[in-house]
Design a protein around this motif. Structure first.
Motif, short mmCIF file in Angstrom:
data_model
loop_
_atom_site.label_atom_id
_atom_site.label_comp_id
_atom_site.label_asym_id
_atom_site.label_seq_id
_atom_site.Cartn_x
_atom_site.Cartn_y
_atom_site.Cartn_z
N VAL A 106 0.84 -1.21 0.00
CA VAL A 106 0.00 0.00 0.00
C VAL A 106 0.87 1.26 0.00
CG1 VAL A 106 -0.37 0.13 2.52
CG2 VAL A 106 -2.08 1.08 0.96
N GLU A 107 1.99 1.20 0.70
CA GLU A 107 2.86 2.39 0.72
C GLU A 107 3.54 2.60 -0.63
OE1 GLU A 107 4.29 2.83 5.31
OE2 GLU A 107 4.61 0.90 4.34
N VAL A 108 3.89 1.50 -1.30
CA VAL A 108 4.47 1.65 -2.64
C VAL A 108 3.41 2.26 -3.57
CG1 VAL A 108 5.40 0.43 -4.65
CG2 VAL A 108 6.16 -0.21 -2.34
N PHE A 109 2.17 1.79 -3.46
CA PHE A 109 1.12 2.34 -4.33
C PHE A 109 0.80 3.79 -3.99
CE2 PHE A 109 0.72 -1.64 -6.36
CZ PHE A 109 0.13 -1.35 -7.59
N GLU A 110 0.98 4.17 -2.74
CA GLU A 110 0.78 5.59 -2.41
C GLU A 110 1.87 6.44 -3.08
OE1 GLU A 110 0.35 5.21 1.82
OE2 GLU A 110 -1.84 5.49 1.68
N GLN A 111 3.07 5.88 -3.15
CA GLN A 111 4.14 6.59 -3.85
C GLN A 111 3.85 6.67 -5.35
OE1 GLN A 111 8.27 5.56 -2.25
NE2 GLN A 111 7.00 4.04 -1.22
N ILE A 112 3.26 5.59 -5.89
CA ILE A 112 2.88 5.62 -7.31
C ILE A 112 1.85 6.73 -7.53
CG2 ILE A 112 1.59 4.38 -9.11
CD1 ILE A 112 2.83 1.77 -8.09
N TYR A 113 0.88 6.80 -6.63
CA TYR A 113 -0.17 7.82 -6.77
C TYR A 113 0.43 9.23 -6.76
CZ TYR A 113 -4.56 10.29 -6.07
OH TYR A 113 -5.62 11.14 -6.22
N ASN A 114 1.34 9.46 -5.81
CA ASN A 114 1.97 10.79 -5.74
C ASN A 114 2.79 11.07 -7.00
OD1 ASN A 114 0.85 11.39 -3.29
ND2 ASN A 114 2.57 10.54 -2.12
N HIS A 115 3.46 10.04 -7.48
CA HIS A 115 4.24 10.22 -8.71
C HIS A 115 3.32 10.59 -9.87
CE1 HIS A 115 7.11 9.67 -11.89
NE2 HIS A 115 6.29 8.82 -12.47
#
Ligand code: OFO
Length: 168
Positions: A84-93
């Motif tokens: 989930v934290e990796v996907f949050e970084q994807i979202y911010n990117h």
């Protein structure tokens, strides 16, 4: 003919798209390392799509009889955390890429380059789709991702993603 300013902005956007491809590819490797092969597949498909996005810009610049200036691609940076934290970084990117595309749209309008303004609409639509898909995955992970069996099912679902070349 596109102006030097727009040429440089579009070349800069090629670099951002290829950086995105690098980022997703390194995330794919990370997911493989932790046994989430469906997540790894999803990220690898996204990496291929990002290369397509860069190539569409490349073809557009050449088609307008302007110049390609490829620049160094930075090493991808992200925190090796939970899915989930990796996907949050994807979202911010992806949000930062959306801002960059917004800027291309605004600047091409400011330069009265309506062909580029029209061309970039495809990317605006694509960004909305990407942000929507990623935020749905985040919601699922937040709702169920702490359960190993649910994470397994999400992994299977993401593993079914099909690559189809992005076409402008
Ligand atoms: Fe190219 O759409 Fe993501 O970054």
């Amino acid at each position: 003919m596109i102006s030097d300013k727009i040429r440089d902005i579009l070349n800069g956007q090629i670099n951002k798209e290829f950086y995105s491809a690098y980022l997703y590819l390194s995330m794919s490797a990370y997911f493989s390392e932790i046994g989430l092969y469906g997540f790894a597949h999803w990220a690898k498909v996204q990496s291929k799509e990002e290369i397509d996005h860069g190539l569409i810009l490349y073809n557009y610049i050449l088609g307008r009889k302007s110049q390609i200036h490829l620049t160094q691609i930075s090493a991808p940076v992200f925190e090796l955390n939970s899915p989930v934290e990796v996907f949050e970084q994807i979202y911010n990117h992806e949000r930062s890429i959306t801002s960059a595309i917004d800027s291309v749209a605004n600047q091409s309008e400011g330069e009265c380059d309506l062909a580029t303004r029209n061309f970039i609409d495809w990317y605006l639509k694509e960004q909305v789709e990407e942000e929507t898909e990623v935020s749905r995955i985040i919601s699922k992970l937040k709702a169920f991702g702490s359960e190993k069996s649910a994470l397994y099912l999400i992994d299977r679902e993401l593993g079914k993603r099909e690559y189809s070349a992005a076409v402008y």
